[in-house]
Design an enzyme around this catalytic site. Structure first.
Site, mmCIF file in Angstrom:
data_model
loop_
_atom_site.group_PDB
_atom_site.id
_atom_site.type_symbol
_atom_site.label_atom_id
_atom_site.label_comp_id
_atom_site.label_asym_id
_atom_site.label_seq_id
_atom_site.Cartn_x
_atom_site.Cartn_y
_atom_site.Cartn_z
ATOM 1 N N GLN A 180 0.815 -1.222 0.000
ATOM 2 C CA GLN A 180 0.000 0.000 0.000
ATOM 3 C C GLN A 180 0.845 1.267 0.000
ATOM 4 O O GLN A 180 0.393 2.322 -0.453
ATOM 5 C CB GLN A 180 -0.923 0.030 1.230
ATOM 6 C CG GLN A 180 -2.035 -1.010 1.181
ATOM 7 C CD GLN A 180 -3.105 -0.697 0.136
ATOM 8 O OE1 GLN A 180 -3.339 0.454 -0.219
ATOM 9 N NE2 GLN A 180 -3.747 -1.724 -0.380
ATOM 10 N N GLY A 201 2.200 -4.183 -8.569
ATOM 11 C CA GLY A 201 1.911 -3.233 -9.638
ATOM 12 C C GLY A 201 0.519 -2.629 -9.611
ATOM 13 O O GLY A 201 0.347 -1.430 -9.792
ATOM 14 N N HIS A 202 -0.479 -3.477 -9.356
ATOM 15 C CA HIS A 202 -1.856 -2.999 -9.552
ATOM 16 C C HIS A 202 -2.336 -2.056 -8.457
ATOM 17 O O HIS A 202 -3.431 -1.513 -8.542
ATOM 18 C CB HIS A 202 -2.822 -4.169 -9.742
ATOM 19 C CG HIS A 202 -3.141 -4.947 -8.503
ATOM 20 N ND1 HIS A 202 -4.301 -4.759 -7.803
ATOM 21 C CD2 HIS A 202 -2.456 -5.907 -7.842
ATOM 22 C CE1 HIS A 202 -4.321 -5.602 -6.760
ATOM 23 N NE2 HIS A 202 -3.210 -6.298 -6.771
ATOM 24 N N CYS A 326 -10.760 -9.148 0.236
ATOM 25 C CA CYS A 326 -10.641 -10.562 0.544
ATOM 26 C C CYS A 326 -11.631 -10.985 1.613
ATOM 27 O O CYS A 326 -12.001 -12.139 1.673
ATOM 28 C CB CYS A 326 -9.226 -10.872 1.018
ATOM 29 S SG CYS A 326 -8.000 -9.834 0.261
#
Ligand code: PLP
Length: 397
Positions: A180, A201-202, A326
């Site tokens: 983060q 990356g995302h 999640c």
């Protein structure tokens, strides 16, 4: 499609157009395998090493200390499992925190089944790790401390430098899950005595399915994927060149725009927090008031069920989260919110909104108006709220 106000950037981000543009030629034009000797393959290899250097620069590290992986979860798994294995002759004890991402917590649980001992250190009401407890947890057999840089749910930034110093003083390796934080806050691995660092990356406008693990030179760490000689024989498999190129461009972009972007996000974040706390009664902010990720706001609304709130926000085109992606789908309240001391019923009524550079003040105003009416409606349907109002009125007499 109706306008979407995307406030779930901690779950994933939009891939920046310049990142996509940079990646495209590596699918169709420069598709060579980086392990070959002809020019086409060399082109891939050079692009990969350029990305490696960009990332290393961003951390104050060296290119050869960056290992590409398939994302944050893999990097976390690698750091923990391979350290445990490589250092088990020194000891079997690992220290982490109670508010880590499941990629760390579930790996620790697995390691416990393999005979390792794990101490999960507490956090305070703001989600800051208790350093005195961390120090007390250290044993002669402690081989690793793994504490996240910033929390994905409540945004709290940890005292990483202090933790790094403690680890160094005791000759213990220090890993941080910076998924983060990377690209959002400045990070220097030497200043913070970080031995290993995970990123993805995302989470920074790069592609999904690519990340890296920084491993300080000299750290004994075993190969995670066995096979070819890629990634200095530590992580086999033909490299994801388009992903790596994308991650490099995303990193460059995030570092170059960091100051301006995060200053704007902090302003909007604080505007959102101030108005929500002032205009919606029986509301609290989760996480540290100031020492938090520039784009993170996390609230708990009493007498509200988080999922209903999310569904109603979605009908207005607003994407938020009630915990981490999640955990949605499960009825257990977030382990992070429980760790900062929230009772179950309050933790259930939580909402995380994470901003991006594209969010405007008008968007935030729209979200606040919608949120106010949604919460009013949900509370009007809540027997608990009715009861509460009746009781507090009774008390006033
Ligand atoms: C998203 C996230 C991960 C997992 O990263 P993936 O690339 O999705 O595997 C790990 N840790 C934290 C703190 C995250 O926010």
């Amino acid at each position: 499609m109706k306008k979407i106000i995307y406030l779930d950037n901690a779950a994933t981000t939009k891939t920046a157009p310049e990142v996509v543009d940079a990646m495209l030629p590596y699918f169709t034009e420069f598709y060579g395998n980086a392990s070959t000797i002809y020019d086409l393959g060399n082109h891939s290899k050079n692009a990969m090493n350029e990305a490696r250097d960009i990332i290393a620069d961003a951390l104050g590290a060296r290119g050869e200390e960056i290992y590409f992986t398939a994302g944050g979860s893999e990097s976390d798994n690698w750091a923990l499992k391979a350290t445990a294995e490589a250092y088990k002759s020194k000891g079997n004890h690992i220290i982490t925190s109670k508010i880590e991402h499941h990629a760390i917590l579930h790996t620790c649980e697995w390691l416990e089944k393999q005979g390792f001992e794990v101490t999960y250190v507490d956090v305070d009401e703001n989600g800051v790790i208790k350093l005195n407890e961390l120090k007390k947890a250290i044993r002669p057999t402690t081989i690793l401390i793994s504490v996240m840089f910033a929390n994905n749910e409540i945004g709290t930034i940890q005292p990483i430098k202090e933790i790094g110093e403690i680890a160094k003083e005791h000759g213990i390796l220090f890993h941080t899950d910076a998924v983060q934080a990377f690209g959002q806050v400045p990070i220097n691995v030497d200043e913070c005595h970080i031995d290993m660092l995970s990123a993805s990356g995302h989470k920074l406008n790069g592609p999904k399915g690519i990340g890296f693990l920084y491993i300080r030179k000299g750290v004994k760490i075993r190969s995670f994927v066995h096979g070819g000689a890629q990634e200095r024989k530590r992580r086999a498999g033909t490299e994801n060149i388009p992903g790596i190129v994308g991650l490099g461009v995303a990193t460059k972009r995030a570092i170059a725009s960091m100051q301006e972007r995060t200053a704007k996000e902090i302003e909007l974040r604080d505007y959102l927090i101030d108005r929500v706390l002032k205009e919606i009664p029986y509301t609290r902010l989760n996480g540290h008031r100031t020492n938090r990720l520039p784009n993170n706001a996390n609230f708990s609304f009493q007498f509200i069920e988080g999922e209903s709130m999310l569904i109603m926000l979605d009908m207005d085109g607003i994407c938020g989260s009630s915990g981490s992606a999640c955990t949605s789908g499960s009825l257990d309240p977030s382990h992070v919110l429980l760790a900062i001391g929230l009772p179950h019923e309050i933790a259930h009524g939580s909402l995380r909104l994470t901003l991006s550079e594209e969010i405007t003040k008008e968007d935030i105003d729209f979200v606040i108006e919608k949120l106010k009416s949604i919460i009013e409606r949900l509370r009007s349907m809540s027997p608990l709220y009715e009861d509460f109002v009746r009781k507090s009125k009774g008390g006033e007499k």
